[in-house]
Scaffold this active site. Structure first.
Site, PDB file in Angstrom:
ATOM      1  N   HIS A  88       0.756  -1.277  -0.089  1.00  0.00           N
ATOM      2  CA  HIS A  88      -0.138  -0.158   0.113  1.00  0.00           C
ATOM      3  C   HIS A  88       0.653   1.158  -0.012  1.00  0.00           C
ATOM      4  O   HIS A  88       0.331   2.288  -0.195  1.00  0.00           O
ATOM      5  CB  HIS A  88      -0.783  -0.105   1.340  1.00  0.00           C
ATOM      6  N   ASP A 118       0.219  -7.520   1.543  1.00  0.00           N
ATOM      7  CA  ASP A 118       0.800  -6.359   1.687  1.00  0.00           C
ATOM      8  C   ASP A 118       2.220  -6.029   1.796  1.00  0.00           C
ATOM      9  O   ASP A 118       2.862  -5.349   2.564  1.00  0.00           O
ATOM     10  CB  ASP A 118       0.100  -5.451   3.102  1.00  0.00           C
ATOM     11  N   SER A 194       4.738   2.199   8.062  1.00  0.00           N
ATOM     12  CA  SER A 194       4.525   0.929   7.087  1.00  0.00           C
ATOM     13  C   SER A 194       5.510   0.591   6.206  1.00  0.00           C
ATOM     14  O   SER A 194       6.423   1.732   5.510  1.00  0.00           O
ATOM     15  CB  SER A 194       3.231   1.618   6.402  1.00  0.00           C
TER      16      SER A 194
END
Length: 278
Positions: A88, A118, A194
């Site tokens: 993402h 992911d 992230s």
């Protein structure tokens, strides 16, 4: 008349104090300082070992004809410039700029990404770059030390520490698919973390930080590195992950003890059908 004063009110008598100069040791407890020093030294070693391999990603996109951007984290896992991050973070990117811990800046290109786990792999044209080593998430235990390194809100190479809060969690990815075997940790994560590594006390990457529950405190998640390894291998070989589909979505659950006893089951885990694809 002078009455005797209880020792607990004024302290121990001189001869007792001499026999037990450290009351903490006298009662069988270790003093805090060595324990805290060992904890700090462990985190310091992890930061010094893995920190140089953690990178900042600045991503540019085109959304509805207009320029858009974002940032995230990643980590180098080969000296020639292969980097792991979150899908993402880089999906739809028109340009990816990678900044190393020492200030070097590279332009990266996308090898492949997998929204279902992911995980994404990108590459920079580097040589003899600092790299992090993979551990094994299957050997993790609840309660052991977990260190997260990333770039929350652009603050380069930020280190936070906590523990492995739970194992085998299920988490729904942005495309709606349930990710299994997700690690839960209370090592603080924020936007920008992230794609950064979740590391054990030996300096081995055991997870890829992927999500946090924003209204809560200390509920954060990472894709297990054993899952990431399979995804990375597929991305390097094919540029994507090839999967067979059954047309159903499932998630891991723990069965009630009475059900396990009634049916004499060997395990207390099962897969629950969550949805059926048309």
């Amino acid at each position: 008349m002078n009455l005797p004063v209880p020792s607990w009110l004024v302290g121990a008598a001189p001869d007792e104090a001499e026999r037990s100069p450290n009351p903490t040791r006298a009662h069988g407890f270790l003093p805090d300082e060595p324990l805290l020093d060992a904890y700090s030294q462990s985190i310091t070693r992890v930061a010094e070992t893995v920190g140089p391999a953690v990178v900042r990603l600045d991503v540019k996109r085109r959304v509805r004809g207009r320029g858009d951007g974002g940032s995230g984290s990643g980590f180098i896992f080969t000296p020639d410039g292969l980097i792991v991050t979150n899908s993402h973070v880089v999906t739809g990117a028109t340009a990816i700029e990678v900044t190393l811990n020492d200030g070097q800046i590279f332009q990266a290109h996308l090898i492949g990404d997998d929204p279902d786990t992911d995980i994404a792999v990108i590459r920079v044209a580097g040589h003899k770059l600092p790299s992090a080593s993979f551990g094994e998430s299957r050997s993790l235990r609840v309660g052991q030390l977990a260190v997260a390194i990333g770039n929350p809100y652009g603050f380069q190479c930020t280190v936070t520490a906590g523990v492995v809060s739970a194992l085998g969690r299920s988490l729904r990815s942005q495309n709606g698919r349930l990710m299994d075997d997700v690690i839960q940790t209370d090592a603080a994560l924020n936007p920008g973390n992230s794609g950064g590594p979740l590391v054990n006390s030996r300096g081995e990457v055991v997870g890829v930080n992927t999500a946090m529950i924003l209204p809560a405190q200390g509920i954060c998640f990472a894709t297990a590195i054993d899952t990431a390894k399979v995804t990375i291998a597929q991305l390097l070989r094919h540029g994507r992950v090839r999967r067979a589909r059954l047309g159903i979505a499932g998630q891991n659950i723990v069965l009630p003890r009475r059900m396990v006893r009634h049916y004499a089951l060997e395990r207390d885990g099962a897969v629950q059908v969550a949805s059926i694809e048309g």
